[in-house]
Design an enzyme around this catalytic site. Structure first.
Site, mmCIF file in Angstrom:
data_model
loop_
_atom_site.group_PDB
_atom_site.id
_atom_site.type_symbol
_atom_site.label_atom_id
_atom_site.label_comp_id
_atom_site.label_asym_id
_atom_site.label_seq_id
_atom_site.Cartn_x
_atom_site.Cartn_y
_atom_site.Cartn_z
ATOM 1 N N CYS A 246 0.852 -1.212 0.000
ATOM 2 C CA CYS A 246 0.000 0.000 0.000
ATOM 3 C C CYS A 246 0.874 1.244 0.000
ATOM 4 O O CYS A 246 0.552 2.256 -0.634
ATOM 5 C CB CYS A 246 -0.882 0.060 1.249
ATOM 6 S SG CYS A 246 -1.841 -1.409 1.545
ATOM 7 N N GLU A 371 5.475 7.992 5.688
ATOM 8 C CA GLU A 371 5.623 7.110 4.504
ATOM 9 C C GLU A 371 7.090 6.736 4.282
ATOM 10 O O GLU A 371 7.540 6.604 3.150
ATOM 11 C CB GLU A 371 5.086 7.801 3.248
ATOM 12 C CG GLU A 371 3.612 8.112 3.311
ATOM 13 C CD GLU A 371 2.751 6.944 2.901
ATOM 14 O OE1 GLU A 371 3.300 5.858 2.667
ATOM 15 O OE2 GLU A 371 1.531 7.151 2.826
#
Ligand code: TGC
Ligand code: FAD
Length: 392
Positions: A246, A371
């Site tokens: 993801c 991230e």
């Protein structure tokens, strides 16, 4: 109220490489942002609040699951359209892009890619319209860069799973309707579970005191003996590779988004430098000022070309984790440098909320950390080129 005068820099005629559909999607998003979001964003940023009233508009421009097929309620766009949307959203505010990234790549993507047909049909259409908002729980208080060490766990109780643990630093958590949560089973294998608001023992306290990404809501996901129905387990992928897959999609969106923040800072700095008079001349006429502006547009242009090529690879299904990682790292670092230079060009005015510069600069301090931090991405490239992982 400040008027949004943004004009996008396109030094290498990248527009010539875009299709009419790409341009339509980008220009519609830009127009909507100028009209509906730019006038309110500074106010919400100062209040440290996400402007929830933009959710239907975000859905209408395709900001939730841009590449999710139409049969599940998404607009079914290609990866370059997705990137352009992220660029436009982050041109306004990284928090706006974050909300869209999380919903699209971290909630809709795993349900689409790892879920079964019932889960896709139940969740995706409502997430695409923004009727339901989602969050993604991977990070824990003691496991950020090292998500594989997570402690959140679930036990098989026969007719349901029992979920315990805590996730921290979770975008959209305070108002999410559903959360895709990563937890270990009794054998220590990581699985994704869909947790819904209202399940007993599930709470989402907001994190306060952020001096960055203030227009995005961040919080915790707490699980105290939460009974999760068995049909809420994502069946089609498990292991750490599932959440990391993801992240590939979200990091790709951030690579485009960071260019948007940089474009906004550069555009503002160029305009200001031509208008601001010192020593009887526009400051743009000084060589040192031109050096700053020349370097800014050069770095933006390089990032645009890198990212466009990455988009082509992504459309062909060929973009690797390491290629995406490089673009995320390069573009966020580039945007931070551009924001800092733009801040200097604006002099004292640059520290005020009359300009978006300081907000972008503060936001990008989160973007360079989430991230995957800048240094973790250096190590991903390092591992890719040497074949030797240096994380542990
Ligand atoms: P490692 O041993 O390297 O890998 C474990 C398994 O995963 C596989 N894998 C991937 N699979 C799919 N996609 C990827 N991108 C993958 N990367 C790795 C790998 O092949 C392996 O598979 P297998 O079958 O051999 O087990 O894992 P490690 O524990 O050594 O950690 C590596 C590291 C540090 C690179 C990784 O864990 C990492 O990326 N850390 C950073 C964490 C991170 O980025 N967290 C983000 C949380 S979400 C967020 O921040 C949202 S912000 C909101 C917004 O987006 O706006
Ligand atoms: P740490 O991992 O503790 O890192 C601290 C420092 O150590 C960093 O400089 C790092 O680069 C360095 N470091 C760590 N390991 C190594 C190593 N092996 N080698 C060299 N240096 C190393 N997470 C989610 O799951 N979902 C979300 O929606 C989400 N949203 C977020 C929103 C915001 C505003 C923020 C700030 C974070 C969000 N995160 C989210 C969490 C984010 O992904 C983590 O903050 C990030 O992965 C880093 O983890 P950490 O903060 O624990 O830092």
């Amino acid at each position: 109220m400040r008027t949004d005068q943004f004009q996008a820099p396109d030094y290498y005629n990248l527009d010539d490489l875009l299709t009419d559909e790409h341009k339509l999607i980008r220009d519609s998003a830009r127009e909507w942002i100028k009209k509906e979001v730019s006038p309110i964003i500074e106010d919400y940023y100062e209040r440290a609040e996400f402007p929830k009233q933009v959710i239907p508009g975000l859905a209408a421009i395709g900001g939730f699951g841009p590449y999710i097929p139409e049969e599940y309620g998404g607009p079914g766009l290609d990866q370059i359209s997705y990137g352009l949307l992220m660029q436009e959203l982050e041109r306004c505010d990284s928090g706006l892009r974050s909300t869209s990234s999380v919903q699209s790549s971290l909630v809709m993507y795993p349900i689409y890619a790892y879920g079964n047909e019932e889960q896709r049909k139940k969740y995706l259409p409502k997430l695409a319209t923004g009727e339901w908002m989602g969050s993604f729980g991977l990070t824990e208080p003691d496991h950020g860069s090292n998500p594989g060490g997570m402690l959140t766990n679930f036990k098989d109780m026969g007719d349901h799973y029992l979920l315990n643990g805590a996730k921290m630093w979770i975008s959209n958590a305070p108002f999410c309707d559903v959360a895709v949560v990563w937890a270990k089973n009794e054998e220590g294998r990581i699985h994704g579970l869909i947790v819904e608001r209202g399940m007993e023992g599930f709470s989402t306290p907001e994190t306060h005191g952020k001096l960055s990404l203030r227009a995005s809501a961040t919080g915790e996901l707490l699980f105290d003996n939460v009974k999760v129905p068995k049909e809420n387990l994502l069946p089609n992928k498990n292991g750490l590779g599932a959440p990391l897959g993801c992240l590939d999609s979200a990091r790709y969106g951030i690579a485009w988004g960071a260019i948007g923040a940089a474009m906004d800072c550069y555009d503002s700095a160029l305009r200001y430098s031509k208008e601001r008079i010192q020593f009887g001349k526009p400051i743009a006429s000084f060589q040192l000022m031109q050096k700053k502006l020349a370097e800014m547009i050069t770095e933006i242009t390089k990032a645009q070309l890198l990212t466009f090529r990455l988009g082509q690879l992504k459309n062909e299904g060929k973009a690797t984790t390491a290629q995406i990682s490089m673009a995320k790292r390069n573009n966020v670092a580039m945007a931070l440098d551009v924001a800092r230079e733009a801040r200097q060009i604006h002099g004292a005015m640059g520290i005020t909320n009359e300009y978006s510069i300081m907000r972008h600069m503060a936001n990008l301090e989160s973007v360079v950390t989430y991230e995957g931090t800048h240094d973790i991405h250096l190590l991903i490239t390092g591992m890719d080129i040497t074949g030797i992982p240096a994380f542990k």
